[in-house]
Design a protein around this motif. Structure first.
Motif, PDB file in Angstrom:
ATOM      1  N   GLY A  15      -3.808  -2.954  -5.363  1.00 41.57           N
ATOM      2  CA  GLY A  15      -3.947  -1.747  -6.182  1.00 41.57           C
ATOM      3  C   GLY A  15      -2.656  -1.294  -6.822  1.00 41.57           C
ATOM      4  O   GLY A  15      -2.337  -0.100  -6.834  1.00 41.57           O
ATOM      5  N   GLU A  73       7.963  14.546 -11.504  1.00 36.25           N
ATOM      6  CA  GLU A  73       7.932  14.448 -12.962  1.00 36.25           C
ATOM      7  C   GLU A  73       9.257  13.910 -13.483  1.00 36.25           C
ATOM      8  O   GLU A  73      10.334  14.311 -13.039  1.00 36.25           O
ATOM      9  N   SER A 111       9.875   7.322 -12.847  1.00 33.39           N
ATOM     10  CA  SER A 111       8.855   6.268 -12.881  1.00 33.39           C
ATOM     11  C   SER A 111       9.265   5.120 -11.978  1.00 33.39           C
ATOM     12  O   SER A 111      10.425   5.002 -11.575  1.00 33.39           O
ATOM     13  N   ALA A 128       2.001   1.756  -3.595  1.00 28.86           N
ATOM     14  CA  ALA A 128       0.899   2.277  -4.413  1.00 28.86           C
ATOM     15  C   ALA A 128       0.715   3.773  -4.191  1.00 28.86           C
ATOM     16  O   ALA A 128       0.496   4.534  -5.145  1.00 28.86           O
ATOM     17  N   ALA A 129       0.806   4.203  -2.924  1.00 27.86           N
ATOM     18  CA  ALA A 129       0.646   5.627  -2.618  1.00 27.86           C
ATOM     19  C   ALA A 129       1.800   6.441  -3.201  1.00 27.86           C
ATOM     20  O   ALA A 129       1.598   7.532  -3.744  1.00 27.86           O
ATOM     21  N   ASP A 184      -1.369   0.209 -11.705  1.00 26.98           N
ATOM     22  CA  ASP A 184      -1.213   1.472 -12.432  1.00 26.98           C
ATOM     23  C   ASP A 184       0.196   1.680 -12.972  1.00 26.98           C
ATOM     24  O   ASP A 184       0.466   2.708 -13.597  1.00 26.98           O
ATOM     25  N   PHE A 185       1.112   0.754 -12.713  1.00 22.02           N
ATOM     26  CA  PHE A 185       2.456   0.850 -13.287  1.00 22.02           C
ATOM     27  C   PHE A 185       2.935  -0.539 -13.684  1.00 22.02           C
ATOM     28  O   PHE A 185       2.377  -1.553 -13.264  1.00 22.02           O
ATOM     29  N   ALA A 211       3.688   5.666  -5.794  1.00 22.48           N
ATOM     30  CA  ALA A 211       3.654   5.639  -7.261  1.00 22.48           C
ATOM     31  C   ALA A 211       2.778   6.746  -7.832  1.00 22.48           C
ATOM     32  O   ALA A 211       3.032   7.243  -8.941  1.00 22.48           O
ATOM     33  N   ALA A 212       1.767   7.141  -7.078  1.00 19.70           N
ATOM     34  CA  ALA A 212       0.849   8.195  -7.541  1.00 19.70           C
ATOM     35  C   ALA A 212       1.388   9.593  -7.272  1.00 19.70           C
ATOM     36  O   ALA A 212       0.777  10.579  -7.680  1.00 19.70           O
ATOM     37  N   ASN A 213       2.543   9.688  -6.599  1.00 17.48           N
ATOM     38  CA  ASN A 213       3.058  11.012  -6.221  1.00 17.48           C
ATOM     39  C   ASN A 213       4.539  11.182  -6.535  1.00 17.48           C
ATOM     40  O   ASN A 213       5.235  11.957  -5.873  1.00 17.48           O
ATOM     41  N   SER A 267       0.833  -1.216   0.000  1.00 19.61           N
ATOM     42  CA  SER A 267       0.000   0.000   0.000  1.00 19.61           C
ATOM     43  C   SER A 267       0.861   1.256   0.000  1.00 19.61           C
ATOM     44  O   SER A 267       0.477   2.289  -0.568  1.00 19.61           O
TER      45      SER A 267
END
Length: 226
Positions: A169, A145, A148, A137-138, A172-173, A140-142, A134
């Motif tokens: 979850g 720029e 990756s 996942a958190a 997403d990557f 990866a969303a933040n 978890s």
């Protein structure tokens, strides 16, 4: 230097329009002879009028051309994103090929050269990885720029790996399949979890152990700044 491929898709759709002009005569206009009127009527009857179906066909053709142009642009952008940056030595660790977990597509490790990337090594049966999922996942969303994250699940089967990403979850990557642990060995990963930080200058650093969401973000920021 952060390398980021931008996709510019321009869709130009040209639809042909038809304008029908009607002529009217005023009260003071000279009367037209019967023979002249008949000739005019005959000429009007012979002049072709574009049908509704023809207009729709033209519009569909233009739409198809626009879709083809978009597909070509997207394909070119994908090819460019998979190529290593110019003048960057490819680290030995990136000389591998495998498949992505989500769709089984071929993946060439060389495509990561010249790009700031975090690799997360995990196994679906690992309690620490389960507890960490978890947080990943958190994070990866933040990520900043230009940075990756890519998962590298290993020492298990694809079915268990997919169940893990769906449960926590993590879809997403990308995740790279490493059933036999050979990719792990290439990065000197002896146990999970672990991380490898690929710098855009061609250097690679492996860090064993777990990280919190903020720890991953902090590491990503340092990677972007270096």
């Amino acid at each position: 230097m952060n390398l980021r491929t931008s996709l510019h898709t321009i869709s130009l759709v040209a639809v042909a329009g038809f304008t029908l002009a009607a002529c009217s005569s005023g009260a003071d206009a000279p009367a037209e002879s019967p023979s002249a009127a008949a000739a005019t009527a005959s000429a009007d009857a012979m002049e072709p009028t574009p049908s509704h179906d023809a207009m729709e066909d033209d519009a569909m053709t233009d739409d198809a051309m626009a879709e083809d142009a978009m597909s070509d642009d997207e394909a070119m952008a994908k090819e460019e994103s998979e190529e290593p940056a110019a003048n960057i030595d490819v680290p030995k660790q990136l000389e591998f090929t495998t498949t992505t977990l989500a769709d089984g597509a071929e993946f060439d490790g060389v495509s990561l050269a010249g790009k700031d990337t975090l690799l997360w090594f995990w196994a679906p049966w690992c309690p620490t990885c389960q507890a960490e999922a978890s947080e990943i996942a958190a994070a990866a969303a933040n990520l900043p720029e230009g940075v990756s994250i890519v998962g590298v699940p290993g020492r298990s089967d694809v079915g268990a790996m997919k169940e893990f990403t769906a449960k926590y979850g993590l879809e997403d990557f990308d995740h790279l399949v490493d059933e036999d642990g050979s990719l792990w060995s290439g990065f000197n990963v002896a146990y999970q979890p672990a991380f490898a930080f690929i710098n855009d200058d061609g250097t690679v650093e492996t860090l064993p152990g777990s990280l919190s969401a903020q720890g991953v973000i902090d590491a990503a920021n340092e990677l972007a700044a270096s």
